[in-house]
Enzyme design. Structure first.
Site, PDB file in Angstrom:
ATOM      1  N   TYR A 141     -14.730 -11.457   0.688  1.00 60.12           N
ATOM      2  CA  TYR A 141     -15.480 -10.233   0.375  1.00 60.12           C
ATOM      3  C   TYR A 141     -16.738 -10.539  -0.440  1.00 60.12           C
ATOM      4  CZ  TYR A 141     -11.714  -7.389   2.207  1.00 60.12           C
ATOM      5  OH  TYR A 141     -10.815  -6.798   3.046  1.00 60.12           O
TER       6      TYR A 141
ATOM      7  N   ARG B 231      -6.997  11.467  -5.895  1.00 64.94           N
ATOM      8  CA  ARG B 231      -8.248  10.751  -5.670  1.00 64.94           C
ATOM      9  C   ARG B 231      -9.436  11.725  -5.721  1.00 64.94           C
ATOM     10  NH1 ARG B 231     -12.039   8.958  -2.169  1.00 64.94           N
ATOM     11  NH2 ARG B 231     -12.297   6.724  -1.809  1.00 64.94           N
TER      12      ARG B 231
ATOM     13  N   ARG C 292       0.814  -1.221   0.000  1.00 70.70           N
ATOM     14  CA  ARG C 292       0.000   0.000   0.000  1.00 70.70           C
ATOM     15  C   ARG C 292       0.848   1.272   0.000  1.00 70.70           C
ATOM     16  NH1 ARG C 292      -5.554  -0.529   1.963  1.00 70.70           N
ATOM     17  NH2 ARG C 292      -6.190  -2.522   1.139  1.00 70.70           N
TER      18      ARG C 292
ATOM     19  N   ARG D 104      -3.489   6.651   1.126  1.00 71.87           N
ATOM     20  CA  ARG D 104      -3.996   7.845   1.802  1.00 71.87           C
ATOM     21  C   ARG D 104      -3.047   8.530   2.763  1.00 71.87           C
ATOM     22  NH1 ARG D 104      -9.385   4.927   3.578  1.00 71.87           N
ATOM     23  NH2 ARG D 104      -7.768   3.347   3.752  1.00 71.87           N
TER      24      ARG D 104
ATOM     25  N   ASP E 222      -6.882  -2.730  -7.123  1.00 71.90           N
ATOM     26  CA  ASP E 222      -7.368  -3.369  -5.903  1.00 71.90           C
ATOM     27  C   ASP E 222      -7.631  -4.838  -6.183  1.00 71.90           C
ATOM     28  OD1 ASP E 222      -8.281  -2.368  -3.067  1.00 71.90           O
ATOM     29  OD2 ASP E 222      -9.626  -3.994  -3.662  1.00 71.90           O
TER      30      ASP E 222
HETATM   31  O1  CP3 Z   1       0.038  -1.497  -2.523  1.00 75.22           O
HETATM   32  C1  CP3 Z   1      -0.301  -0.569  -3.294  1.00 75.22           C
HETATM   33  O2  CP3 Z   1       0.114   0.602  -3.188  1.00 75.22           O
HETATM   34  C2  CP3 Z   1      -1.166  -0.937  -4.487  1.00 75.22           C
HETATM   35  C3  CP3 Z   1      -2.546  -0.762  -4.369  1.00 75.22           C
HETATM   36  C4  CP3 Z   1      -3.423  -1.692  -3.534  1.00 75.22           C
HETATM   37  C5  CP3 Z   1      -4.665  -1.242  -3.021  1.00 75.22           C
HETATM   38  N1  CP3 Z   1      -5.301  -2.297  -2.469  1.00 75.22           N
HETATM   39  C6  CP3 Z   1      -5.160   0.137  -3.123  1.00 75.22           C
HETATM   40  C7  CP3 Z   1      -6.211   0.584  -2.190  1.00 75.22           C
HETATM   41  C8  CP3 Z   1      -3.298  -3.048  -3.206  1.00 75.22           C
HETATM   42  C9  CP3 Z   1      -2.137  -4.005  -3.458  1.00 75.22           C
HETATM   43  C10 CP3 Z   1      -4.509  -3.413  -2.532  1.00 75.22           C
HETATM   44  C11 CP3 Z   1      -4.787  -4.786  -2.075  1.00 75.22           C
HETATM   45  C12 CP3 Z   1      -5.967  -5.041  -1.232  1.00 75.22           C
HETATM   46  N2  CP3 Z   1      -7.210  -4.475  -1.295  1.00 75.22           N
HETATM   47  C13 CP3 Z   1      -6.002  -6.057  -0.245  1.00 75.22           C
HETATM   48  C14 CP3 Z   1      -4.896  -7.008   0.079  1.00 75.22           C
HETATM   49  C15 CP3 Z   1      -3.848  -6.371   0.891  1.00 75.22           C
HETATM   50  C16 CP3 Z   1      -4.234  -6.103   2.296  1.00 75.22           C
HETATM   51  O3  CP3 Z   1      -4.211  -4.927   2.682  1.00 75.22           O
HETATM   52  O4  CP3 Z   1      -4.550  -7.059   3.007  1.00 75.22           O
HETATM   53  C17 CP3 Z   1      -7.301  -6.021   0.338  1.00 75.22           C
HETATM   54  C18 CP3 Z   1      -7.796  -6.909   1.457  1.00 75.22           C
HETATM   55  C19 CP3 Z   1      -8.042  -5.039  -0.364  1.00 75.22           C
HETATM   56  C20 CP3 Z   1      -9.479  -4.689  -0.164  1.00 75.22           C
HETATM   57  C21 CP3 Z   1      -9.634  -3.271   0.198  1.00 75.22           C
HETATM   58  N3  CP3 Z   1      -9.440  -2.218  -0.666  1.00 75.22           N
HETATM   59  C22 CP3 Z   1     -10.006  -2.732   1.452  1.00 75.22           C
HETATM   60  C23 CP3 Z   1     -10.291  -3.552   2.693  1.00 75.22           C
HETATM   61  C24 CP3 Z   1     -10.025  -1.341   1.313  1.00 75.22           C
HETATM   62  C25 CP3 Z   1     -10.401  -0.319   2.351  1.00 75.22           C
HETATM   63  C26 CP3 Z   1      -9.143  -0.132   3.109  1.00 75.22           C
HETATM   64  C27 CP3 Z   1      -9.165   0.954   4.093  1.00 75.22           C
HETATM   65  O5  CP3 Z   1      -8.066   1.100   4.655  1.00 75.22           O
HETATM   66  O6  CP3 Z   1     -10.184   1.638   4.270  1.00 75.22           O
HETATM   67  C28 CP3 Z   1      -9.634  -1.043   0.003  1.00 75.22           C
HETATM   68  C29 CP3 Z   1      -9.481   0.302  -0.594  1.00 75.22           C
HETATM   69  C30 CP3 Z   1      -8.129   0.696  -1.064  1.00 75.22           C
HETATM   70  N4  CP3 Z   1      -7.377  -0.060  -1.927  1.00 75.22           N
HETATM   71  C31 CP3 Z   1      -7.418   1.891  -0.758  1.00 75.22           C
HETATM   72  C32 CP3 Z   1      -6.210   1.833  -1.477  1.00 75.22           C
HETATM   73  C33 CP3 Z   1      -5.137   2.871  -1.544  1.00 75.22           C
HETATM   74  C34 CP3 Z   1      -7.923   3.039   0.108  1.00 75.22           C
HETATM   75  C35 CP3 Z   1      -9.171   3.516  -0.478  1.00 75.22           C
HETATM   76  C36 CP3 Z   1      -9.340   4.975  -0.751  1.00 75.22           C
HETATM   77  O7  CP3 Z   1      -8.487   5.663  -1.346  1.00 75.22           O
HETATM   78  O8  CP3 Z   1     -10.438   5.415  -0.404  1.00 75.22           O
END
Ligand code: CP3
Length: 356
Positions: free
Chosen positions: A155, A42, A29, A33, A79
């Site tokens: 999910y 964003r 990640r 944010r 994602d």
């Molecule tokens: O690593 C990176 O920089 C690449 C981008 C990336 C994102 N999600 C962007 C994202 C990657 C590799 C993921 C993987 C992901 N997404 C996982 C597996 C990794 C982990 O963290 O366990 C999972 C379970 C998800 C599902 C997901 N997507 C969730 C649970 C959320 C909400 C997270 C939160 O913290 O609220 C997301 C959204 C998301 N995906 C964000 C980002 C940068 C934040 C959302 C936003 O900008 O509003």
């Protein structure tokens, strides 16, 4: 057109357990944010999916952390939930609430309707990969990724994040046949999805099994690992004659590393509860290891960040032989001060160079 030669291939060399001058690092990640510039892009995109579905925006945010920090790899901005979205489940990211599906998969009829989606629906991801590769121009390698069949399944059945996994475990313990069908479809879709990312230019791929660790021993092997194995069996391991290393990360999977390594992956990702040194002995250097700093260390003092980074590097053992990619044990927290990341990158590079 031939791709420009990589200026920094330390990450790929470490994954293939080849000699390296220092320990490479990137952060799960790393685009997100905690960076003001991410939040600004964003906002321009209007929503998370608006960002992810526009290859130019996706490229912009992929490069943002590399502009600030000397990271050794870029990761595609996307994602893991794009795959179930393409299956028609209707993904939405509600402000402050995380992901939510309009049409979760819970009944036999839902499962009967489920299909491997046509990959054209995910063309925006493959386009992003090509656009990012071009923009990187050989600076560092680009990582592609997907969720594991089990983790995206969580999910799909829960319809959103969960703290107890009640709905998917209800299915597991009452209708395992339905869950196996979901997971088999997810495995096929994930393999096609990762292969298309490789075709588009991803130079390594990572499978995020973020929720594998919520399964009991014995069930992890049947409901998560067996399907990750199916993905690995179907993956292209070479593109244009170049090896494409595969990383498998199971959060909470430390007790299963021998079995994860036996899938034939090149590297195993670990969270902070595992000791890299003891895991390394258990797998006998058959795979590289990625990890595993507690992301919350980045809220500590500069001294604590430096000490904990050294602890991870020392635990793995001598640097020069390769086989260690430094990372966090899970995604970076959204409230992380960016300066802390600068300190971490400096410490990992300078300390590992000195202990070469
Ligand atoms: O690593 C990176 O920089 C690449 C981008 C990336 C994102 N999600 C962007 C994202 C990657 C590799 C993921 C993987 C992901 N997404 C996982 C597996 C990794 C982990 O963290 O366990 C999972 C379970 C998800 C599902 C997901 N997507 C969730 C649970 C959320 C909400 C997270 C939160 O913290 O609220 C997301 C959204 C998301 N995906 C964000 C980002 C940068 C934040 C959302 C936003 O900008 O509003």
């Amino acid at each position: 057109m031939t791709a420009p030669t990589l200026q920094n291939d330390i990450f790929l060399r470490a994954l293939m357990r080849q000699p390296v001058p220092y320990t490479p690092l990137w952060l799960m990640r790393q685009a997100g944010r905690y960076l003001a510039e991410y939040n600004a892009t964003r906002a321009r995109a209007g929503s998370f999916m608006g960002l992810a579905q526009n290859p130019d925006f996706a490229c912009e945010v992929t490069l943002q952390p590399l502009e600030r920090f000397e990271l050794d790899a870029a990761i595609l901005f996307s994602d893991i939930l794009t795959v179930p979205h393409a299956m028609g489940l209707g993904l939405d990211f509600l402000a402050g609430e995380g992901p939510r599906f309009a049409h979760p998969v819970r009944t036999q009829a839902d499962v009967d309707r489920l299909q491997v989606p046509p990959m054209e629906r995910l063309q925006y991801v493959f386009d992003a990969v090509s656009v990012i590769r071009k923009a990187l121009n050989g600076r560092v390698p680009l990582i592609g990724f997907a969720g594991s069949p089990w983790t995206i399944g969580c999910y799909m059945v829960e319809g959103q994040g969960s703290s107890d996994y009640r709905l998917i475990k209800t299915m597991l313990y009452s209708r395992p046949d339905l869950l196996h069908r979901i997971l088999a479809i997810n495995a096929q879709a994930t393999a096609q999805y990762l292969n298309a990312q490789i075709e588009a230019g991803a130079q390594a791929v990572m499978i995020f099994d973020s929720w594998g660790g919520v399964l009991a021993d014995g069930l992890f092997q049947q409901f998560s690992l067996a399907y990750t194995q199916q993905v690995l069996n179907a993956l292209k391991r070479e593109h244009n004659g170049v090896r494409i290393p595969v990383i498998v990360f199971t959060k909470g999977g430390g007790q299963w590393v021998e079995q994860i390594a036996a899938t034939g992956c090149d590297a195993v990702g670990l969270d902070w509860t595992a000791s890299l040194g003891s895991v390394r002995k258990r797998v006998n250097d058959t795979v590289a290891l990625q990890g595993n700093l507690d992301p919350m260390v980045l809220f500590g003092t500069e001294q604590a960040i430096r000490t904990e980074a050294r602890r991870v590097i020392d635990d793995f053992g001598p640097v020069g032989a390769g086989g260690h990619v430094f990372n966090l044990g899970h995604g970076i927290n959204r409230f992380t001060p960016p300066e802390a990341v600068g300190i971490l990158v400096d410490e990992v590079h300078s300390y590992s160079r000195r202990h070469h």
